[in-house]
Enzyme design. Structure first.
Site, PDB file in Angstrom:
ATOM      1  N   CYS A 132      -1.642   2.741  -8.922  1.00  5.18           N
ATOM      2  CA  CYS A 132      -2.659   2.562  -7.881  1.00  5.18           C
ATOM      3  C   CYS A 132      -2.913   1.072  -7.640  1.00  5.18           C
ATOM      4  CB  CYS A 132      -3.970   3.237  -8.259  1.00  5.18           C
ATOM      5  SG  CYS A 132      -5.238   2.922  -7.011  1.00  5.18           S
ATOM      6  N   GLY A 254       6.514   7.052   3.964  1.00  7.39           N
ATOM      7  CA  GLY A 254       6.706   6.975   5.409  1.00  7.39           C
ATOM      8  C   GLY A 254       7.518   8.082   6.043  1.00  7.39           C
TER       9      GLY A 254
HETATM   10  O1  RRO Z   1      -7.372   5.692  -4.425  1.00  9.57           O
HETATM   11  C1  RRO Z   1      -6.679   4.732  -4.004  1.00  9.57           C
HETATM   12  O2  RRO Z   1      -7.183   3.706  -3.569  1.00  9.57           O
HETATM   13  C2  RRO Z   1      -5.214   4.759  -4.038  1.00  9.57           C
HETATM   14  C3  RRO Z   1      -4.488   5.221  -5.106  1.00  9.57           C
HETATM   15 BR1  RRO Z   1      -5.256   6.026  -6.587  1.00  9.57          BR
HETATM   16  C4  RRO Z   1      -3.062   5.097  -5.092  1.00  9.57           C
HETATM   17  O3  RRO Z   1      -2.344   5.463  -6.011  1.00  9.57           O
HETATM   18  N1  RRO Z   1      -2.487   4.528  -4.002  1.00  9.57           N
HETATM   19  C5  RRO Z   1      -3.210   4.100  -2.972  1.00  9.57           C
HETATM   20  O4  RRO Z   1      -2.643   3.600  -2.009  1.00  9.57           O
HETATM   21  N2  RRO Z   1      -4.577   4.215  -2.989  1.00  9.57           N
END
Ligand code: RRO
Length: 315
Positions: A132, A254
């Protein structure tokens, strides 16, 4: 066309999955199609405790993709298993549960709670989100560090029965994604999901300030598709060259059409997730699956499995 896939010992009727985070935990998309039609439903990464996520705004659109800084908003694992996973089980979905944690111990605790839940028999795998881009903790992304990744994967692997595969979800924001993949597989990952969003940023040129409250965010959508294809290709190449054991790759990044999905499959993906495209077309994951089957039929292939990684034979 036989679209079934063997994903680390689990036979799925379709290669199509939702991508984590783009469709919460099933109910929203369940209004548009039967979630049991998917190979698997992939849930939003769940942590030990409930979490409200980052401040708003959390999303920005760009001409070629979307930027998010959600910050792991979610109900926490106890509420997730009682409400969301129970609903997915009742709906007949095969669920791939995405889990996250601030520490390796927290990942393990989430996995242990999941295992103890009543609906665990509907879980076809656990996707360990070590990538993340919006975690607030010291700017650390586990998947940027092969050793930290291995520790998380090994601890999660220990908590789960052998017949429940563990997938490591990787970030494209590394110099060499194969090194991270090697470390995860050595630590016990049964498969790899690639890619998570690419770290990006959008500035509002009227207000001259960042468009999302998190300042930076995860870029998804068409902009990152070639990055996903490259990551899957490099990882499959490492397997063909004997530098990495053969484990299934789930391609994500994508995908909007059957052709996009076919690109990832030809690069080496056994299954394909659809995320950002669901915002414009909630049934995109099942539509893409139909389009992919049509393309394979037109090209004279009897089985999807025969096309996985085929582009490596045509250099
Ligand atoms: O929750 C998020 O901000 C988030 C996560 Br956990 C992730 O793995 N990828 C993303 O783009 N956002």
């Amino acid at each position: 066309v036989d679209m079934s896939v063997d994903l680390a010992g689990r036979r799925l009727p379709s290669p199509m999955m939702t991508a984590s985070g783009c469709a919460a935990n099933g109910r929203e998309l369940g209004r548009f199609f039967d979630v049991a039609e998917l190979g698997a439903f992939v849930t939003k990464s769940v942590m030990a405790d409930p979490r409200s996520g980052r401040g708003t705004p959390r999303m920005a659109e760009t001409p070629s993709g979307m930027l998010n800084s959600i910050g792991l908003q979610g109900p926490g694992i106890s509420s997730f298993v009682e409400n969301d996973l129970a609903w997915l089980k009742r709906s007949g979905a095969r669920t791939l549960v995405s889990i996250a944690g601030n520490t390796s111990g927290e990942f393990a605790d989430v996995a242990a709670t999941l295992r103890a839940s009543d609906a665990f028999d509907s879980v076809v795998g656990v996707e360990v989100n070590i990538s993340c881009p919006n975690v607030a903790n010291r700017g650390l992304v586990f998947a940027c560090d092969p050793l930290a990744s291995a520790k998380v994967i090994a601890l999660v692997r220990e908590q789960l029965p052998r017949d429940v595969p563990v997938f490591a979800k990787l970030t494209p924001d590394v110099t060499d994604i194969v090194t991270v993949a090697q470390s995860c597989v050595k630590a016990g990952a049964d498969g790899l999901t690639m890619i998570n969003t690419l770290l990006g940023m959008v500035i509002d040129t009227d207000l001259l300030r960042p468009q999302v409250a998190g300042v930076t965010g995860g870029l998804s959508g068409p902009a990152v598709r070639p990055v996903a294809v490259r990551a899957v290709w490099q990882t499959r190449a490492a397997m063909l060259e004997g530098r990495l054991p053969f484990v299934p790759i789930i391609g994500v990044g994508g995908v909007r059409t059957g052709r996009d999905a076919l690109e990832l499959v030809a690069a080496g993906a056994s299954a394909v997730q659809v995320g950002t495209a669901t915002f414009n077309d909630p049934s995109a994951p099942v539509r893409v699956g139909r389009e992919l089957a049509g393309l394979l039929q037109d090209k004279g292939f009897a089985r999807l499995a025969d096309v996985v990684g085929i582009a490596h034979e045509r250099l």
